[in-house]
Enzyme design. Structure first.
Site, PDB file in Angstrom:
ATOM      1  N   TRP A  58      13.985 -14.557  38.952  1.00 45.92           N
ATOM      2  CA  TRP A  58      13.482 -15.702  38.190  1.00 45.92           C
ATOM      3  C   TRP A  58      14.098 -15.795  36.799  1.00 45.92           C
ATOM      4  CZ3 TRP A  58      11.874 -19.578  40.738  1.00 45.92           C
ATOM      5  CH2 TRP A  58      11.207 -19.411  41.943  1.00 45.92           C
TER       6      TRP A  58
ATOM      7  N   ASP B 154       8.345 -16.434  30.600  1.00 43.50           N
ATOM      8  CA  ASP B 154       7.859 -16.987  31.866  1.00 43.50           C
ATOM      9  C   ASP B 154       6.842 -15.985  32.408  1.00 43.50           C
ATOM     10  OD1 ASP B 154       7.377 -17.778  34.452  1.00 43.50           O
ATOM     11  OD2 ASP B 154       9.470 -17.640  35.130  1.00 43.50           O
TER      12      ASP B 154
ATOM     13  N   LYS C 140      -0.661 -18.912  40.797  1.00 40.58           N
ATOM     14  CA  LYS C 140      -0.857 -17.500  41.151  1.00 40.58           C
ATOM     15  C   LYS C 140      -2.227 -17.028  40.649  1.00 40.58           C
ATOM     16  CE  LYS C 140       3.974 -17.720  41.008  1.00 40.58           C
ATOM     17  NZ  LYS C 140       4.465 -17.551  42.314  1.00 40.58           N
TER      18      LYS C 140
HETATM   19  C1  LIG Z   1       8.106 -15.799  37.800  1.00 41.00           C
HETATM   20  C2  LIG Z   1       8.287 -17.174  38.354  1.00 41.00           C
HETATM   21  N1  LIG Z   1       8.905 -18.118  37.606  1.00 41.00           N
HETATM   22  C3  LIG Z   1       9.086 -19.359  38.049  1.00 41.00           C
HETATM   23  C4  LIG Z   1       8.664 -19.740  39.294  1.00 41.00           C
HETATM   24  C5  LIG Z   1       8.874 -21.160  39.748  1.00 41.00           C
HETATM   25  O1  LIG Z   1       7.652 -21.796  39.688  1.00 41.00           O
HETATM   26  P1  LIG Z   1       7.424 -23.301  40.194  1.00 41.00           P
HETATM   27  O2  LIG Z   1       7.566 -23.270  41.669  1.00 41.00           O
HETATM   28  O3  LIG Z   1       6.032 -23.568  39.710  1.00 41.00           O
HETATM   29  O4  LIG Z   1       8.428 -24.155  39.544  1.00 41.00           O
HETATM   30  C6  LIG Z   1       8.004 -18.819  40.116  1.00 41.00           C
HETATM   31  C7  LIG Z   1       7.534 -19.211  41.457  1.00 41.00           C
HETATM   32  O5  LIG Z   1       7.148 -18.427  42.282  1.00 41.00           O
HETATM   33  C8  LIG Z   1       7.816 -17.493  39.634  1.00 41.00           C
HETATM   34  O6  LIG Z   1       7.202 -16.576  40.389  1.00 41.00           O
END
Ligand SMILES: Cc1ncc(COP(=O)(O)O)c(C=O)c1O
Length: 374
Positions: free
Chosen positions: A102, A185, A209
């Site tokens: 991520w 994030d 989550k």
């Molecule tokens: C740590 C992290 N960042 C970003 C995201 C992306 O999130 P979204 O699907 O809400 O854009 C996720 C999705 O699982 C994630 O676990």
């Protein structure tokens, strides 16, 4: 009614009382003759829910008046773009710390903005080893891993790598990576314990989550960063627009925010984040202990100090056994244990709403499975 033990990575399990409250109020919200979904987002009933969600979040995380709390849309993925879009300017740069899939994605999404603005984004440190399919991440970054630029407009990190099961500051404080404001994030570890918000310039998290359903993104952002944001963007992409309108510039995800409110009331009922953290630590401890007690069979690839309290990843001796584990666990009422497709293996996502009963069921299944197949 039979509810499974839900280990989904997100959207994930929600606390039953939050869902039950929604069920009770679904058709007739507080005698209004309609559901909260059918209320105007400009009406008194919805606005009360909206403001209650914000104030509960402020209370649980002790968020000071130096920060704004926003409920946006577009997921954490949109924040990958919105952060550089607002904060980068020509000739400036931003640092990214890479500890998994991520944070890599956040950097790659920032690159087009940097190119457009004649600005720069760079990897200030990585804990990744290998290339391509062999690329792996098994630990969070330390101060020694990161060459931070104090003049950077921000330093971005992902506090919990959902795919790799790698988490920062599991047993202590976040490292100090220079002087730039830290943008984190926290999608998969927001609200699992109390944190010192003042260590961050901005925190963002997809709600799906720990905080609520998908469709809501929580943003906690320091006022000076909002003020410093670019003004040459469409209004919808400027943080200041959402601040000035209390996240009601356009129609927000009203039902999503209502569920967030219900989840936050549940958190409060659990003794707040101190109570939630205690249970989360016990859950993770039980699961890692079970993995480690079958050394020839289960193996967690993550270094001891970075093992995520939210996403517990582990491998079995073969992919065939991993497949069998997933299919037999499903039959036993344990859902969502397949690892992310990019890395394989098993992943148990054990967010706030996944209770100790689910962990006991999983560890029991793991012990039996190892006995039968080891
Ligand atoms: C740590 C992290 N960042 C970003 C995201 C992306 O999130 P979204 O699907 O809400 O854009 C996720 C999705 O699982 C994630 O676990």
């Amino acid at each position: 009614m039979s509810r499974v033990f839900n280990f989904n990575p997100g959207p994930a399990a929600l606390p039953l009382p939050a869902l039950e409250r929604a069920r009770e109020e679904l058709l007739d919200y507080r005698g209004s003759g309609m559901s909260i979904m059918e209320h105007s987002h400009r009406g008194k009933d919805y606005e009360a829910v909206h403001n209650e969600a914000i104030s509960l979040l402020r209370e649980q995380l002790s968020i000071s008046d130096d920060y704004h709390v926003l409920f946006l849309q577009g997921g954490a993925s949109m924040q990958f773009a919105m952060v550089p879009m607002n904060l980068l300017t020509a000739g400036k740069s931003a640092d990214y710390v890479l500890t998994g899939a991520w944070s890599e994605k956040a950097l790659s999404e920032a690159k087009p903005m940097a190119a457009l603005y004649s600005a720069a984004v760079r990897a200030a440190g990585t804990t990744g080893t290998g290339e391509g399919k062999e690329k792996s991440y098994v630990r969070a970054a330390t101060e020694a891993d990161v060459k931070a630029d104090d003049a950077a407009v921000y330093l971005h990190l992902c506090s919990n790598e959902t795919v790799h099961g790698v988490q920062f500051a599991v047993n202590g404080e976040f490292p100090h990576f220079g002087k730039a404001p830290v943008v984190a994030d926290m999608s998969s570890d927001f609200l699992w314990r109390k944190i010192d918000v003042s260590r961050f310039g901005m925190i963002y998290a997809g709600a799906q989550k720990n905080v609520g359903p998908s469709g809501v993104t929580v943003v906690v952002v320091r006022k000076d960063l909002v003020d410093a944001g670019r003004k040459d963007l469409p209004k919808i992409f400027q943080y200041r627009t959402h601040v000035e309108n209390n996240s009601l510039y356009n129609t927000p995800s009203t039902f999503g925010i209502y569920i967030v409110r219900n989840v936050l009331l549940w958190v409060k009922d659990q003794g707040g984040l101190a109570g939630i953290e205690k249970i989360n630590r016990e859950k993770a401890w039980l699961l890692y202990k079970t993995i480690d007690s079958h050394p020839g069979f289960y193996r967690c690839p993550v270094d001891a100090g970075s093992r995520s309290v939210m996403n517990v990843v582990f491998r079995l001796p073969s992919e065939a056994l991993e497949e069998k584990f997933v299919s037999e666990s499903k039959k036993a009422g344990l859902v969502g244990l397949k690892g992310h497709r990019s890395v394989g293996g098993i992943r148990a996502s054990i967010y706030n709403a996944t209770g100790l009963d689910a962990i006991h069921a999983l560890t029991h299944f793991m012990n039996e499975f190892a006995k039968a197949n080891g």
